[in-house]
Each structure stands twice: as structure tokens, then as C-alpha cells.
Motif scaffolding. Structure first.
Motif, PDB file in Angstrom:
ATOM      1  N   UNK A 277       0.847  -1.186   0.000  1.00  0.00           N
ATOM      2  CA  UNK A 277       0.000   0.000   0.000  1.00  0.00           C
ATOM      3  C   UNK A 277       0.885   1.239   0.000  1.00  0.00           C
ATOM      4  N   UNK A 278       0.590   2.303  -0.772  1.00  0.00           N
ATOM      5  CA  UNK A 278      -0.654   2.538  -1.522  1.00  0.00           C
ATOM      6  C   UNK A 278      -0.588   2.114  -2.983  1.00  0.00           C
ATOM      7  N   UNK A 321     -10.379  -2.474  -3.866  1.00  0.00           N
ATOM      8  CA  UNK A 321     -10.976  -2.147  -2.571  1.00  0.00           C
ATOM      9  C   UNK A 321     -10.749  -3.264  -1.572  1.00  0.00           C
ATOM     10  N   UNK A 322     -10.964  -4.505  -2.018  1.00  0.00           N
ATOM     11  CA  UNK A 322     -10.741  -5.648  -1.132  1.00  0.00           C
ATOM     12  C   UNK A 322      -9.286  -5.675  -0.656  1.00  0.00           C
ATOM     13  N   UNK A 327      -5.267  -5.019   3.561  1.00  0.00           N
ATOM     14  CA  UNK A 327      -3.937  -4.574   3.968  1.00  0.00           C
ATOM     15  C   UNK A 327      -3.991  -3.655   5.179  1.00  0.00           C
ATOM     16  N   UNK A 328      -5.120  -2.990   5.391  1.00  0.00           N
ATOM     17  CA  UNK A 328      -5.260  -2.088   6.533  1.00  0.00           C
ATOM     18  C   UNK A 328      -5.373  -2.844   7.852  1.00  0.00           C
ATOM     19  N   UNK A 329      -5.659  -4.138   7.782  1.00  0.00           N
ATOM     20  CA  UNK A 329      -5.874  -4.914   8.998  1.00  0.00           C
ATOM     21  C   UNK A 329      -4.578  -5.506   9.560  1.00  0.00           C
ATOM     22  N   UNK A 330      -3.476  -5.272   8.875  1.00  0.00           N
ATOM     23  CA  UNK A 330      -2.206  -5.841   9.327  1.00  0.00           C
ATOM     24  C   UNK A 330      -1.224  -4.730   9.658  1.00  0.00           C
ATOM     25  N   UNK A 332       2.012  -4.473   8.714  1.00  0.00           N
ATOM     26  CA  UNK A 332       2.762  -4.051   7.537  1.00  0.00           C
ATOM     27  C   UNK A 332       1.790  -3.612   6.446  1.00  0.00           C
ATOM     28  N   UNK A 333       2.097  -2.518   5.728  1.00  0.00           N
ATOM     29  CA  UNK A 333       1.165  -2.003   4.712  1.00  0.00           C
ATOM     30  C   UNK A 333       1.196  -2.818   3.428  1.00  0.00           C
ATOM     31  N   UNK A 334       0.821  -4.094   3.523  1.00  0.00           N
ATOM     32  CA  UNK A 334       0.848  -4.950   2.340  1.00  0.00           C
ATOM     33  C   UNK A 334      -0.168  -6.065   2.502  1.00  0.00           C
ATOM     34  N   UNK A 335      -0.423  -6.777   1.409  1.00  0.00           N
ATOM     35  CA  UNK A 335      -1.316  -7.926   1.449  1.00  0.00           C
ATOM     36  C   UNK A 335      -0.460  -9.171   1.238  1.00  0.00           C
ATOM     37  N   UNK A 336      -0.464 -10.077   2.238  1.00  0.00           N
ATOM     38  CA  UNK A 336       0.381 -11.265   2.119  1.00  0.00           C
ATOM     39  C   UNK A 336      -0.318 -12.358   1.299  1.00  0.00           C
TER      40      UNK A 336
END
Length: 403
Positions: A277-278, A321-322, A327-330, A332-336
Motif C-alpha cells: 500500500x498505496x 478495494x478488497x 492490507x489495513x488490517x495488518x 505491515x502495509x501490504x497484502x500477504x
């Protein structure tokens, strides 16, 4: 005259730092720091910052070569690293005229020439040097006439530029909407049913609604980009991809980028997806065998799906959006990988995927042409604005009596 005949350096210091903090931009001059897109962290205490008054000239000593200076219109405080200059009593100094003049390309170029420093990006203009510089001094009446003229003309150009920028925003929104609609609802006007996923909403009844992990395979295993043959392969990172368009910007090898940490290997035609993110709306297709940074996933369809359609699906607003909310729930600003694997996924029949991709190629290409033409118009308007200011403040045009 010399600047020292018009101006004197002032070093009035704030007692408690309670005044409004101002900043200097090469684009907008002097204004409240809160109104500017400043990425540098503010100091914890503003005690000892310099107080400025309306009409003072403020120069960012380190960025004067970029035109980071201007006349302030309000009282406030600025960094002690800035230079602050105030007009001498009875000096023929109209602040508006000199705001235009000092920020004009011609004068900024002269300040760059006399600045000191080892590297061009670290040039500094010191007070004694600036005060020795020569500056044109029209009569006060002429200064006012030139400032009035430029206020009117630049306002017209600025309004035109703002209108064109709004047009670009509209075209970009239209582009995003076209991608979202075609990639999640198709172009064949098939009957829609609820997908059971809040992000996807209604989808064509004959499409498969699945999970990312069931449909996509993500590359694993890192290589050392300093070793052969990886060192001479192109390295793609999020900053090489244009957000929302899938276009790759620039082409540099791992060697040229000085890469020294683990990278992933991607094959030509694979989907490259930024996981940070972003930059979660940065997706592209590998145009050749390449490396990707650790901030990206290289992936392929498990079922032979059209990768160009899949790129558009990942660019579509519902998927973005998903990914953003996930990513906001972790920390680190990323999606694993695990979270990405839970993402909703749509799989139309392969032939329909190809039609959707071709349709979006056509639609986005038309919009991209309009966006490019509008950006060029803005560029020309800014060039016109700059040339007009330079001509007026250097006496190349006579603005007296201009309506």
C-alpha cells in the motif's frame, strides 16, 4: 540594483513557536505547511523558528535552484534553515512584482549559477551571495502595473489549467468505471445474479465465482540479483508501473539498479502485482522474462485463463478495494499470500475473457489518448504562463495600459 539595496536579511525568532508554520514550494511559493503535500517530518519543537511578515521574501536555501522561494502573504514562522529578507524603508519594492521576478525561470537560473555545492542537488544560496546579486528595478508604478497585469493573466491561465485537470480526473474515473464494469459484469449483457460477495455484487450467472488461491499460482523462491544470469535481467518494482493503467515505466536491469537483496523470477506474460500500500493498483504483464522486487507477486492462472483479462480484473475497483481494506488490517502495509488467497475471484469462459480484454484495450486506449492530449495542453499552458511572466518582469512587453 543589488538585492542588498532593496532588502535586508532578518532573523526575528519565535518565542514559543505558536505562529502558523509556513513552507516553501517551487510550485506554489510560500504558504501554510498544512496546505502543502510535505512528506518530511516536522520538528518536535518550533521554538527558534524564524518569524516572517507579509511582504517578506522567504528562500529555501537548499532548494532555491528549483525555485523554492517566494513572498509571503501572511505572518508565520519558517524553518531556521530558510533565508528571510525584508524590504528596506522607502525602497522601490512591490512584493507582488518581485514574487513573480524572483520565481521566474531566468532569475532562478541565475541563482543556480551563483549557488555553491558539490552536487547539483545540494546547491545552496547563502545570504551574502543572494544580496550581491543584481536585480532589475522598474519604477514603483511600473512594478504595480506589471503585477496587476500578471495577476490577471496568470489567473486566467490557472483557471484553464484547473479545468483541464478536472477533465483528466473525469477521464480517469471513466476509465476506472469501464474496467470495473467490464471485468466484473462482462460486456454481453448476460443475466446477473448476486455473487454472494459484498465487493463483487451482481455478476453474470454463467461466470465462476471463486477464491484467488484456487485460480492463481504465485511464484516462490528468491534468487540473488547479483549472480549471473539474474544480474543482467530487467528488474520490475512497483515504481516502474503506472497506477491504474498497467503501463510499465522505464526499463533497467538489476545491475543498473544496484539490486542486492532477494528477487523473484517472472516469465514473459505473467501477471506482476504490487502487494504494498498505496501501490495496490499497480498491475502489469511481464513483457519479457524478468525479475520482480520482493514488493511484488509474479503469478499465473492455474486454468489457462487470459492473463490480460486477469490484469484488468486485478485493476478493477472491487478487487482493489478488497486488497486495500485487507492490507489495513495488518501491521505491515501490504497484502500477504494468505490474505490474497482469500480474495474474491471471477472467471468468465476463456473466449469471453478475450473479448472483455479486447474491449477494454480499445476503450482504455481511446481514453488514454484524450488524457495524453489534455496533459500536453496543460504543459503548454504552463510554458505559456512561465514565458509570460519572464517577458513581463524583464521588460520585454509593455503592460502599461493593458486591460
Amino acid at each position: 540594483m543589488r538585492n542588498k539595496e532593496l532588502l535586508v536579511e532578518v532573523q526575528d525568532l519565535s518565542v514559543d513557536g505558536s505562529e502558523e508554520l509556513l513552507s516553501v514550494s517551487h510550485l506554489t511559493g510560500v504558504g501554510p505547511r498544512s496546505d502543502k503535500n510535505v512528506t518530511m517530518t516536522a520538528a518536535e519543537s518550533l521554538d527558534g523558528y524564524r518569524v516572517v511578515e507579509p511582504g517578506d521574501l522567504v528562500i529555501n536555501t537548499m532548494w532555491a535552484w528549483m525555485g523554492a522561494l517566494g513572498i509571503t502573504k501572511q505572518t508565520g514562522i519558517v524553518s531556521p534553515a530558510y533565508g528571510v529578507y525584508r524590504s528596506r524603508p522607502a525602497a522601490p519594492f512591490e512584493p507582488r512584482f518581485y514574487d513573480y521576478l524572483y520565481r521566474s525561470p531566468t532569475y532562478v537560473m541565475e541563482m543556480t549559477r551563483v549557488s555553491r555545492g558539490i552536487w547539483s542537488s545540494r546547491l545552496r544560496i547563502y545570504p551574502e551571495v543572494f544580496l550581491r546579486m543584481a536585480v532589475p528595478v522598474p519604477t514603483l508604478d511600473e512594478q504595480i502595473a506589471i503585477a496587476d497585469y500578471l495577476d490577471r493573466e496568470t489567473a486566467r491561465i490557472d483557471t484553464l489549467i484547473e479545468e483541464q485537470q478536472q477533465l483528466i480526473e473525469l477521464l480517469c474515473e471513466r476509465r476506472a468505471t469501464a474496467i470495473a464494469q467490464a471485468a466484473t459484469q462482462g460486456i454481453d449483457h448476460a443475466p446477473l445474479i448476486e455473487s454472494g460477495n459484498a465487493f463483487l455484487g451482481a455478476v453474470p450467472a454463467h461466470w465462476i465465482v471463486s477464491r484467488f488461491s484456487r485460480e492463481m499460482e504465485v511464484n516462490g523462491g528468491q534468487v540473488d540479483p547479483r549472480d549471473y544470469p539474474w544480474v543482467d535481467m530487467v528488474l520490475v518494482a512497483p515504481n516502474h508501473i503506472e497506477a491504474g493503467t498497467g503501463r510499465i515505466i522505464g526499463r533497467e536491469s538489476a545491475r543498473e539498479q544496484g539490486a542486492d537483496s532477494g528477487k523473484y523470477v517472472a516469465k514473459a506474460g505473467q501477471i506482476l502485482y504490487s502487494k504494498i500500500r498505496p501501490a495496490l493498483n499497480k498491475v502489469t504483464l511481464a513483457t519479457e522474462d524478468c525479475l520482480t522486487s520482493a514488493d511484488m507477486y509474479a503469478m499465473s492462472s492455474r486454468h489457462g485463463d487470459d492473463h490480460r483479462y486477469l490484469m484488468y480484473f486485478l485493476l478493477a475497483r472491487p478487487f482493489h478495494t478488497f486488497a486495500t481494506l485487507t492490507s489495513l488490517r495488518v501491521k505491515m502495509p501490504k497484502i500477504n499470500r494468505e490474505e490474497l488467497g482469500e480474495a474474491p475471484f471471477l472467471r468468465p469462459p476463456t473466449e469471453e475473457q478475450r473479448r472483455i480484454a479486447a474491449y477494454l484495450d480499445n476503450q482504455t486506449a481511446k481514453l488514454d489518448v484524450l488524457i495524453t492530449e489534455t496533459e500536453r495542453f496543460i504543459e503548454l499552458a504552463r510554458e505559456r504562463r512561465s514565458a509570460l511572466i519572464t517577458a513581463a518582469v524583464t521588460g520585454q512587453i509593455d503592460v502599461r495600459g493593458a486591460a
